[in-house]
Design an enzyme around this catalytic site. Structure first.
Site, PDB file in Angstrom:
ATOM      1  CE1 TYR A  63       3.217 106.749 126.532  1.00 50.92           C
ATOM      2  CE2 TYR A  63       5.105 109.062 125.733  1.00 50.92           C
ATOM      3  CZ  TYR A  63       3.919 108.215 125.445  1.00 50.92           C
ATOM      4  OH  TYR A  63       2.665 108.368 125.490  1.00 50.92           O
ATOM      5  CD  GLU A  65       3.149 102.523 126.338  1.00 51.43           C
ATOM      6  OE1 GLU A  65       4.164 102.767 125.398  1.00 51.43           O
ATOM      7  OE2 GLU A  65       1.579 103.314 125.624  1.00 51.43           O
ATOM      8  CG  ASP A 209     -15.216 103.013 144.417  1.00 50.15           C
ATOM      9  OD1 ASP A 209     -14.799 103.455 145.252  1.00 50.15           O
ATOM     10  OD2 ASP A 209     -15.805 103.510 142.858  1.00 50.15           O
ATOM     11  CB  THR A 235      -9.614 109.066 144.146  1.00 46.83           C
ATOM     12  OG1 THR A 235     -10.737 108.948 145.338  1.00 46.83           O
ATOM     13  CG2 THR A 235     -10.723 108.687 143.170  1.00 46.83           C
ATOM     14  CE  LYS A 238     -13.816 111.062 145.059  1.00 47.51           C
ATOM     15  NZ  LYS A 238     -13.023 110.228 144.241  1.00 47.51           N
ATOM     16  NE  ARG A 244      -8.196 116.660 140.778  1.00 50.50           N
ATOM     17  CZ  ARG A 244      -9.133 116.308 141.123  1.00 50.50           C
ATOM     18  NH1 ARG A 244     -10.052 115.420 140.993  1.00 50.50           N
ATOM     19  NH2 ARG A 244      -9.810 117.017 142.681  1.00 50.50           N
TER      20      ARG A 244
HETATM   21  N1  DSN Z   1     -16.909 113.046 141.183  1.00 51.13           N
HETATM   22  C1  DSN Z   1     -16.896 112.106 142.991  1.00 51.13           C
HETATM   23  C2  DSN Z   1     -17.411 112.743 143.975  1.00 51.13           C
HETATM   24  O1  DSN Z   1     -17.949 113.599 144.373  1.00 51.13           O
HETATM   25  O2  DSN Z   1     -17.942 112.648 144.992  1.00 51.13           O
HETATM   26  C3  DSN Z   1     -16.560 110.392 142.238  1.00 51.13           C
HETATM   27  O3  DSN Z   1     -16.428 110.455 141.481  1.00 51.13           O
END
Ligand code: DSN
Length: 430
Positions: A63, A65, A209, A235, A238, A244
């Site tokens: 933990y 925080e 984003d 994120t 990707k 993730r």
């Molecule tokens: N679910 C993601 C995507 O497939 O682009 C976006 O959050």
């Protein structure tokens, strides 16, 4: 069902396959599934073995925080170092003044920025979901659409690209506090410099984003939005090929507000095992090998788009600047749903997606979104993506030979094995 040997002493040292063969078997099946199909979902990737190791590490037990040096728990000296390394690497990789690496995912990264600078009811301008935006860019059923007064710009019907004159006109009309650019199904460059000019003209802040294209940014293959944006969210899993998770970059003047918005504003304890994995992913993303990988992601996307077009299929905007190609099926007898199901049968995994001005509902849709990061990670080259395009085109016909097409996909998978050295989850190692 409890095994007879499930004593406390045994459980303290036993592995997954021993303790929970059901889940071990399912994880093995998932590994086999990933190995046995061609992964073309644009938002997915196969992360590095080193990242998998960090995600599965003992840092999950801690933990923490708060932030490095300012925690609400004892014993944080090691995770402080981990998180500090992750923050520093994120800042260095993207040239940012401040990084918060605690968001559990991209939605939480966006929520962090909104909580940092907006009050409920404030006006925001973002790309509409059906033109390539994202749920968290103001969809009515999402927290973003419920809490804030979102307005949307779209793409031009002629070019299917963002029309900056329209964005400016809309921004003047709406007078948003924040403009959001980027999205999850826009195949072209996000020109943050142009959005900055618009934001300045109407006195708004700008959030980019870059969840989809952050790997390309890290590799210098997409313009870096950081110099032009007050906030950049992403994120890690990707194109960036990490665990993730999400992160926020921002200007120093917003650092305290961002950190406070995330904790104590929104999340509790950070996932330090995932933060360790983010640090590793950021390190890898700074290497020449990663730049080379991203170069292949881009080249493969161009090869895929060219192959689809030469087979007579329509590709939104006539191509791509990124890792993502949108098949536009509006002028065919195929719906996005039917195409997704047919491609599934031939071992190509994609997701249906609306295209701009789609007349079909999102659950059916007229588009298919296709991305190259995951298959490129397992070694696919441009010739392989030419073959993928041919399999797609062959599949979307009335008299498709599904068995023969599936065998062609399987041949590609056999040629480009995924995680070849990984023995899976069924073996128990004491
Ligand atoms: N679910 C993601 C995507 O497939 O682009 C976006 O959050």
């Amino acid at each position: 069902m409890a095994n007879s040997h499930e004593t406390f002493e045994h459980l303290k040292s036993a592995g997954l396959a021993d303790v929970d063969p059901d889940i071990a078997a399912l994880l093995g099946r998932e590994l086999d599934r990933q190995r046995g199909q061609i992964e073309l979902i644009a938002s997915e990737n196969f992360t590095w073995p080193s990242v998998l190791e960090a995600v599965g590490s003992v840092a999950t037990n801690k933990y923490a925080e708060g932030y490095p040096g300012k925690r609400y728990y004892g014993g944080c000296e090691v995770v402080d170092e981990i998180e500090e390394i992750a923050r520093t690497r994120a800042k260095t990789l993207f040239g940012a003044e401040h990084a918060n690496v605690q968001p559990h995912a991209g939605a939480q990264a966006n929520m962090t920025v909104y909580f940092a600078v907006l009050k409920p009811g404030d006006r925001v301008l973002g790309l509409s979901l059906d033109h390539g935006g994202h749920l968290t860019h103001g969809l009515g059923v999402n927290f973003s659409g419920k809490l804030y007064e979102f307005h949307h710009y779209g793409v031009s019907r002629d070019t299917m690209r963002v029309d900056y004159d329209e964005v400016l006109a809309k921004a003047k009309e709406v007078k948003p506090k924040l403009i959001v650019c980027g999205g999850s199904a826009y195949p072209r460059t996000i020109e943050a410099d142009k959005f900055r000019e618009i934001a300045d003209e109407v006195g708004a802040m700008l959030m980019t984003d870059m969840a989809h294209f952050s790997g390309l940014v890290a590799a210098g293959l997409h313009p870096n939005p950081v110099p032009y944006s007050d906030f950049v969210t992403s994120t890690v899993h990707k194109t960036l090929a990490g665990p993730r998770a999400g992160f926020v970059l921002c200007r120093e003047e917003h650092a305290a507000a961002v950190d406070r918005a995330l904790f104590p504003g929104m999340q509790g304890g950070p996932l330090e095992h995932t933060i360790a994995a983010k640090a590793t992913a950021f390190k890898i993303a700074g290497t020449e090998a990663f730049r080379d990988y991203q170069g292949r992601v881009r080249a493969n996307a161009d090869a895929l788009a060219a192959g689809l077009i030469s087979s007579g299929l329509e590709v939104l905007t006539g191509g791509t600047d990124t890792h993502l190609v949108q098949l536009d099926l509006r002028h065919t007898e195929w719906t996005g749903l039917a195409a997704q199901e047919r491609l599934d049968e031939v071992k190509l995994t994609v997701n249906r997606n609306t295209v701009p001005f789609d007349e079909r509902p999102p659950m059916v849709a007229s588009g298919v979104r296709i991305g190259t990061p995951a298959a490129t990670m397992r070694g696919f080259d441009e010739a392989d993506f030419g073959e993928v395009a041919a399999i797609i085109a062959g599949s979307l016909t009335d008299d498709a030979d599904v068995t023969a097409l599936r065998e062609r996909s399987e041949a590609l998978c056999a040629k480009r094995p995924l995680y070849p050295g990984f023995r899976g989850y069924t073996e128990y190692v004491a």
